[in-house]
Structures are given as C-alpha cells and as structure tokens.
Design an enzyme around this catalytic site. Structure first.
Site, PDB file in Angstrom:
ATOM      1  N   GLU A   1       8.857 -12.159 -18.694  1.00  0.00           N
ATOM      2  CA  GLU A   1       8.228 -11.296 -19.694  1.00  0.00           C
ATOM      3  C   GLU A   1       9.107 -11.288 -20.918  1.00  0.00           C
ATOM      4  OE1 GLU A   1       7.388  -7.402 -18.141  1.00  0.00           O
ATOM      5  OE2 GLU A   1       6.159  -8.202 -16.528  1.00  0.00           O
TER       6      GLU A   1
ATOM      7  N   HIS B   1       2.471  -5.336 -19.498  1.00  0.00           N
ATOM      8  CA  HIS B   1       3.230  -4.412 -18.635  1.00  0.00           C
ATOM      9  C   HIS B   1       3.046  -2.966 -19.116  1.00  0.00           C
ATOM     10  CE1 HIS B   1       6.899  -4.295 -15.745  1.00  0.00           C
ATOM     11  NE2 HIS B   1       6.189  -3.178 -15.657  1.00  0.00           N
TER      12      HIS B   1
ATOM     13  N   ARG C   1       5.196  -6.611 -10.104  1.00  0.00           N
ATOM     14  CA  ARG C   1       6.279  -7.309 -10.794  1.00  0.00           C
ATOM     15  C   ARG C   1       5.936  -8.789 -10.873  1.00  0.00           C
ATOM     16  NH1 ARG C   1       7.575  -3.118 -12.386  1.00  0.00           N
ATOM     17  NH2 ARG C   1       9.594  -2.053 -12.337  1.00  0.00           N
TER      18      ARG C   1
ATOM     19  N   ARG D   1       4.991  -4.278   4.974  1.00  0.00           N
ATOM     20  CA  ARG D   1       5.928  -4.704   6.014  1.00  0.00           C
ATOM     21  C   ARG D   1       5.689  -3.893   7.285  1.00  0.00           C
ATOM     22  NH1 ARG D   1      11.664  -3.828   4.259  1.00  0.00           N
ATOM     23  NH2 ARG D   1      10.508  -2.295   3.077  1.00  0.00           N
TER      24      ARG D   1
ATOM     25  N   ILE E   1       0.754   4.133  -5.152  1.00  0.00           N
ATOM     26  CA  ILE E   1      -0.117   3.584  -6.209  1.00  0.00           C
ATOM     27  C   ILE E   1      -1.226   2.746  -5.584  1.00  0.00           C
ATOM     28  CG2 ILE E   1      -0.213   2.156  -8.289  1.00  0.00           C
ATOM     29  CD1 ILE E   1       2.749   2.929  -8.794  1.00  0.00           C
TER      30      ILE E   1
ATOM     31  N   MET F   1       0.858  -1.200   0.000  1.00  0.00           N
ATOM     32  CA  MET F   1       0.000   0.000   0.000  1.00  0.00           C
ATOM     33  C   MET F   1       0.888   1.243   0.000  1.00  0.00           C
ATOM     34  SD  MET F   1      -3.264   0.701   0.150  1.00  0.00           S
ATOM     35  CE  MET F   1      -4.654   1.207   1.152  1.00  0.00           C
ATOM     36  N   GLY F   2       1.542   1.488  -1.119  1.00  0.00           N
ATOM     37  CA  GLY F   2       2.296   2.734  -1.276  1.00  0.00           C
ATOM     38  C   GLY F   2       1.393   3.746  -1.964  1.00  0.00           C
TER      39      GLY F   2
HETATM   40  C1  GLV Z   1       6.850  -0.001 -14.272  1.00  0.00           C
HETATM   41  O1  GLV Z   1       6.761  -1.171 -14.131  1.00  0.00           O
HETATM   42  C2  GLV Z   1       7.501   0.864 -13.323  1.00  0.00           C
HETATM   43  O2  GLV Z   1       8.172   0.353 -12.420  1.00  0.00           O
HETATM   44  O3  GLV Z   1       7.394   2.087 -13.476  1.00  0.00           O
END
Ligand code: GLV
Length: 322
Positions: free
Chosen positions: A268, A287, A239, A180, A160, A157-158
């Site tokens: 990927e 991605h 990721r 964490r 984004i 939960m940053g």
């Molecule tokens: C994309 O995956 C980013 O890390 O900006």
C-alpha cells in the site's frame, strides 16, 4: 510529574477528538504530519524523550525501536490490527500496548459488506458504464449476481466478520466460516465452520477478515485461488499481505474469478498503473474500513484515554495482552 513533562509522539494523523483529550491532560504533543511514513531518523530522535507513542501501521515497533526510547511508558495504535507491533517485545520492555477493538466494528463491517455488494452486483462496471456515456445493459454491461441464495465464506470470523455475517444474512446469503479454532462471536449466527479447503470449494464469495500473522501472511496464493469455484468473487477487508497479489491478478486475468474488491493491498498504496486496476471487475478502495467521522473520533478518543491512563500508571482500557 506534571502533564507538560510527558511527551506523546503521534506518528500520523489522529482525529481531533483524541487530540482534545490529550491536550486537556496537559501533555506535550509531537505530531508527524507528513503524508509518507515518518522517517526513521526523525522518529528515533523524538523517541529519546518520549513518554508515550501513538503509532501508525507503517511504524515497526520492536526491540530496535524500544531500545531508542528509554522513557516510554505506553504505546497505543488507533486501529484494531497490530501486525506491525511486536507485543512480546513491548511487554519484555515493560511497556503496555493497546489497540482500539470494538469501536470500529460496524464501520468496518459496513465497508466489507459494501465491497461484497460492489463486486457481486458489478457496481464498478455499472458506474464505468454510465461515465462512458452508455446507459443500456446491451451496450456491454454484464448481468450481476444475486446475493440471496449464495454462500459467503468468511475467513476470520471475529467480531467484524460476525457483523458482516449479520448484514449478509439480511440479504439472504448463507454463511460458512473458517477460523483456526471454530468459534462464533455470536452463537445465534447460523454459520458452519469448515476447513479452508471446504470453504473455498463452497463459497460463491470469499471474504478475508483474518488478522495478519505469521500463519496468515501470504496464505492466499495460486492454490487457494485455484480451489475457489469458477465464477466466485473475492473480497479482502483485512490486510493486503495475506494475499499474494500476483496470484490474485492471475485468477482475475484468467477469468477464473468473476470479480474482486479490496480495501487493502500489498504493497500500500497500490501503484496507479498496477495491472489489477486495469480490470473493470476489480474495485480497490484505499484502506478505509474504519474511516468515518464518527468511528475515527471514537478510535482517537479511546486511544487518547488509554495513553492518559498509561502515563498515570493505571491499567489500560483495551490492552493487548499477548
Ligand atoms: C485498520 O486496518 C485497523 O486495523 O483498524
């Protein structure tokens, strides 16, 4: 030293907005334009004379690369994630590193929320249904699920994750999260911090938004998928390597999960004949979290401005400090 004496290597595509800033600064650009990652021998050759490097995620930056680049004074990556960069090694070599936080938050959160909608509302199946010539639900299209009243479990939960939470709250979802350290980027978001076990047991949809680190690599495996509710959904917009792909495949194949939507895979690109892609309830995008015209322009411009400052020996705008 004049701008032209400064050589900036770019190991992949960078939006014109960034190239314009760099050209105005008068640096010499060496841009790798192939689709596949830059060959190591070519990169090493270029690095001998490089003053700055704009890396793409396929380039591993560590002691070995740094030893090839005696003139390097700044490294940037036009992305928020930097799991390919050994930041401590950069600092030991006296080369500052920066990424592009902030400017891609909304675009990435939009994409992550779109994936939640796609999987919970069975939009992949609905589109396949129409393409197959069918229309009525009775012809094999399952009912989807409401978002309202469901619990979204956000792992990571940053900024984004918080922006996704805002979108999900508007759709009537409840939010729980696991970090964490319990920490909310926005204390006004009503969200409970749970242990990972409790989150997996509670969430109707689990969203991965955590960075890839030694602690998170492979962290989603058989046990984690088994701990999710039967009929839950899984979304990864962070990721691919956080998830053990074979475990996800098993959770889908067994019917334990109702669906998955992924913007990232491991590896990927995912092979076109990968078994995951044969499931109608699995949606994969390539991605593209930050891949909008406006956001990529902002990221490239920030990257370029950082490079210009680094070359001038000025503090970077968005340095990664550890
Ligand atoms: C994309 O995956 C980013 O890390 O900006």
């Amino acid at each position: 030293m004049s701008g032209k004496d400064n050589v900036v290597i770019i190991t992949g595509t960078l939006h014109d907005a960034g190239l314009t800033v760099l050209r105005q600064a008068g640096v010499r650009l060496q841009i790798y334009e192939g689709d596949a990652p830059i060959p190591v021998a070519l990169l090493n050759n270029w690095l001998c004379d490089a003053d700055a490097l704009i890396a793409t995620s396929a380039v591993k930056v560590g002691p070995s690369l740094l030893s090839m680049a005696p003139r390097l004074r700044v490294i940037a990556q036009s992305a928020v994630g930097y799991d390919n960069i050994d930041v401590a090694a950069c600092h030991r070599a006296g080369v500052p590193f920066c990424n592009t936080p902030g400017v891609l938050v909304d675009a990435t959160a939009d994409l992550a929320f779109a994936l939640i909608l796609i999987t919970m509302r069975s939009l992949g199946q609905a589109m396949d249904h129409v393409r197959s010539g069918a229309w009525f639900r009775g012809e094999g299209l399952p009912y989807a699920r409401d978002l309202a009243g469901k619990t979204l479990g956000i792992v990571g939960m940053g900024e984004i994750g918080t922006a996704v939470a805002r979108r999900a709250l508007c759709s009537g979802m409840q939010i729980v999260y696991h970090n964490r350290r319990p920490r909310l980027a926005d204390p006004l978001i009503p969200a409970d911090h749970l242990s990972m076990d409790d989150l997996l047991a509670r969430a109707d949809c689990v969203l991965i938004m955590a960075p890839l680190t030694d602690a998170t690599r492979g962290g989603f495996g058989v046990a984690e998928f088994a701990a999710m509710k039967s009929g839950a959904f899984f979304v990864n917009a962070a990721r691919g390597a956080i998830v053990q792909t074979s475990a996800l495949l098993e959770a889908i194949a067994s019917g334990h999960l109702a669906g998955a939507a992924l913007d990232v895979c491991d590896p990927e690109p995912i092979a076109p004949d990968h078994p995951l892609l044969s499931y109608p309830n699995v949606v994969v995008t390539p991605h593209i979290g930050s891949a909008t015209e406006e956001t990529r322009a902002r990221m490239a411009e920030l990257t370029a401005r950082n490079i210009v400052r680094g070359l001038a020996g000025e503090p970077l705008l968005t340095p990664v400090l550890s």
